[in-house]
Write an enzyme that holds these catalytic residues in place. Sequence first.
Site, mmCIF file in Angstrom:
data_model
loop_
_atom_site.group_PDB
_atom_site.id
_atom_site.type_symbol
_atom_site.label_atom_id
_atom_site.label_comp_id
_atom_site.label_asym_id
_atom_site.label_seq_id
_atom_site.Cartn_x
_atom_site.Cartn_y
_atom_site.Cartn_z
ATOM 1 C CG ASP A 1 -1.830 0.589 -5.805
ATOM 2 O OD1 ASP A 1 -2.013 0.307 -4.610
ATOM 3 O OD2 ASP A 1 -1.166 -0.105 -6.589
ATOM 4 C CG LEU B 1 7.155 -3.162 -0.862
ATOM 5 C CD1 LEU B 1 8.073 -2.101 -0.283
ATOM 6 C CD2 LEU B 1 5.830 -2.540 -1.286
#
Lengths: 426, 545
Positions: free
Chosen positions: B284, B420
Amino acid sequence: MNAPIAIEVLRERGQREVFCGLTGIIWLHRKIQDAFFLVVGSRTCAHLIQSAAGVMIFAEPRFATAIIDDRDLAGLADANEELDRVVDQLLARRPDIRLLFLVGSCPSEVIKLDLSRAAERLGARYLPQVRVLNYSGSGIETTFTQGEDACLASLVPQMAQSHEAAQLLIVGSLADVVEDQLVGLLTEMGIEQVACLPPRRAGDLPAVGPHTRFLLAQPFLADTARALEARGARPLPAPFPLGVEGTRGWLAAAAAAFDVAPERLDAVVEAPIARARAALARHKPLLEGKRVFFFPDSQLEIPLARFLARELSMQLVEVGTPYLHRAHLQQEIEWLPEGVRLVEGQDVDLQLARCREARPDLVVCGLGLANPLEAEGMTTKWSIELVFTPIQGFEQAGDLAELFARPFVRRALISGAGSTTRGAAA
Amino acid sequence: MKLALWTYEGPPHVGAMRIATAMRGVHYVLHAPQGDTYADLLFTMIERRAERPPVTYTTFQARDLGGDTAELFKNAARDAVARFKPQALMVGASCTAELIQDDPGGLAEALALPIPVVPLELPSYQKKENWGAAETFYQMVRAFAKKDPGATPPVVGPRCNVLGPTGLGFRHRDDLVEVQRLLASIGVEVSVVAPWQATPADLARLPEASFNVVLYPETAGLAASYLKRTLGQPHTRTIPIGVRGTEDFVREVAELAGLDPEAAVARARDASTGRSAWYSASVDATYLTGKRVFIFGDASHAIAAARVAADELGFKVVGLGTYSREFAREVREAAARHGIEALISDDYLEVEAAVASAEPELVLGTQMERHIAKRLSIPCAVISAPVHVQDFPARYSPQMGFEGANVLFDTWVHPLMMGLEEHLLGMFRNDFEFHADAAASHLGAGAGPARPAIPVARAVVAPPADIVMAAVPPANAPPATVRAEADAAAPVALSWAPDAERELGKIPFFVRGKARRNTERFAAEQGLTVITRTTLYEAKAHYGR
Ligand code: SF4
Ligand code: SF4
């Protein structure tokens, strides 16, 4: 004018726990939008403004400090050259600036750096692009809001001479929204020629002359008032526009001076007064009968205490103020309930002892004292918020009451949430 | 003279206040004008201290200058001793009092007070806050630590002092707890912690340990070298920040304590829950690789952050700097290890320019850099003083030790994830769900001019999957959620034509639920029963005004 009434005032001369006049820069630079404030001082001065300004770091600020260092202390000629260099650097970076204040501090005053001469010298270089003025915000000369007084007083000699018919000048910086409301009410009453000091832009500095009548919007403007009087303007004795009574009295002073018929005044203020009363009525049940203690801070203490006592039925335990200008506060003092303890100046430890002894329901004090007193179980209101928040005029009367009600509301809301852990800082 | 818009450090007497507020049983009488009392609010508001700082200011005014400011000082000192009954008095001058040369030290001595007086000479026009703290702590140690080795019982077993934590320190409170746990886990006893919560009597006991742990060289460096010089006590040099920093620190402590370093590291790890290394290794975290990071702060935190960024998170350090000139050499050496040149500056504008030109994807800095980053729309996390009220979180949040490494992972990666999201939002800003004045994500759902929901339409359709989507998922939500949403059964009252369903599928998953809701609401309002591709675009046009 009546003879000043006799009041008992306790004078204290011990440790003060109040900001110096530099702090005024924080609201003044927001008010005059093309002015820059350059403090000539030490790292302490820079740190003070930064700490008081808090979150305003997001924009490139229109204030800065020329920090004096040990090389400047070696010789004064040097310090002047250095200051010129810093100003050049600053103005090159900010071509939008039209008015530059050189603000004196304790260090600049103790080393006798002559900022009025520096302002003249730099003014000669930068006029007409930039006007350069100076005033003192030093802690040895000014306390907190007195910095605004010194700043506005420095503007007075710059005001053009007016020979026109009667003009009303509102003196003291107010939030734009408040200023617009008050000017609107005055216009509705038929007073057309209304100007404000400070103006929102440096170029809009109003004229002044023997036909000018001025109304102070803030209680801390003794020097500015004197300077205006020296230019022929005449003061209108009035209370300060806080709460219904204060605002009405303030407008009535203008009405009387400008021959506005009393019926017209009444007609103009009727609706806003009704709104303000309704707003106050919402907060009154919570505040009525509560005992309040004011530490000295902004010189707004006396008008605020008057408002709390007369419009919200609070009890005044002690009202401290850094200075007491009896002439400007005459009406306010007459309105205070009899026997209230007024204290001018400060000895913070003695005052804290009195406060602890009195156990008031609400303490109005500065940021240095608020949390420690809360940790002792007292309910506090930060006085600085009363300087930064729009509180004057009819439409803000309810907001002003709410500022005092909020600490009680909050306490009641969270009273179940582990109050024993208060002050778990260490 | 130097033009300063914002400063990283206060004057040196604020550093002295950080020592006075950290300690117990001391009081500081500061010869200073009234405005200087602003410093109290740093402690009562930023740190939320429950007591006033133990400081008396003389608050002299202009009218006193011609007269007797010295007398004012003497009265203030006498009153403070009588009122606060400290074990020791610190006396000194702020910038203004330094100019009037009243000599607080000499004046206090002349008073013949019943307690020891430590005079502080802190040159305000040369030095700054951190130096002031270090010098003050050193003067206190010099005044109170017993110098006669014979007067001290011999040290038995591994025993150290912990030096450095002050008032208004960046996470000092929590770092101290973490380091004490760490030391306990390897069997090292802590004799005295100073200046935090130490009395002058505690300082006297400093010789009763065989070495010193220095948490913050900025505040404890001078005192530690003095103790080394006079008592021969060695001290640690590694800052236990990050997993590797913590392990190196444990090794260094073990060596000073005469323990087996590797065994100590093993014990320390066993006693802690370090997740950051695994989180960083997990797939991740792949997207963190090579993220450009700009680091600025006090020297210790900046150097440690650069190491963690590069070696533990796989970032690329593109900028490293400090505002503390006293530690310029150390920061230059660290920057060289990352193949860059260090920025040594306390000029906020210069730092801003450097950040802008380095084009980082993440800024690790002080509150100042946080604001710079905001302006440049770069994600940011705070790693160092100068402190702000947000740097005193309610939760336990150390920077040091293994738990500190976990905290660093979370606090540095979070803004990247938020960034993000912002980025994705920006990408679809022209989509019909978005408008230019949509609120930033950090303002939380519902902040800003969100479109009001129309409950009627929701009552008509409300497919269960919509409720799943109503809480906007993080950008990296598992695909299962997405499929659940796409496969959602058509509501009874309205049906979707296949072309409309396909078109809907092209909309980014994290705004699809809202698109579906809006289209259905629009269709319901229009009295339609079948939603076609045209309906979808009509709805878009309708809400996209
Ligand atoms: S009191 Fe004087 S030295 Fe202190 S911040 Fe104000 S002007 Fe500067
Ligand atoms: S969510 Fe807000 S505070 Fe967090 S990184 Fe993004 S913009 Fe900055």
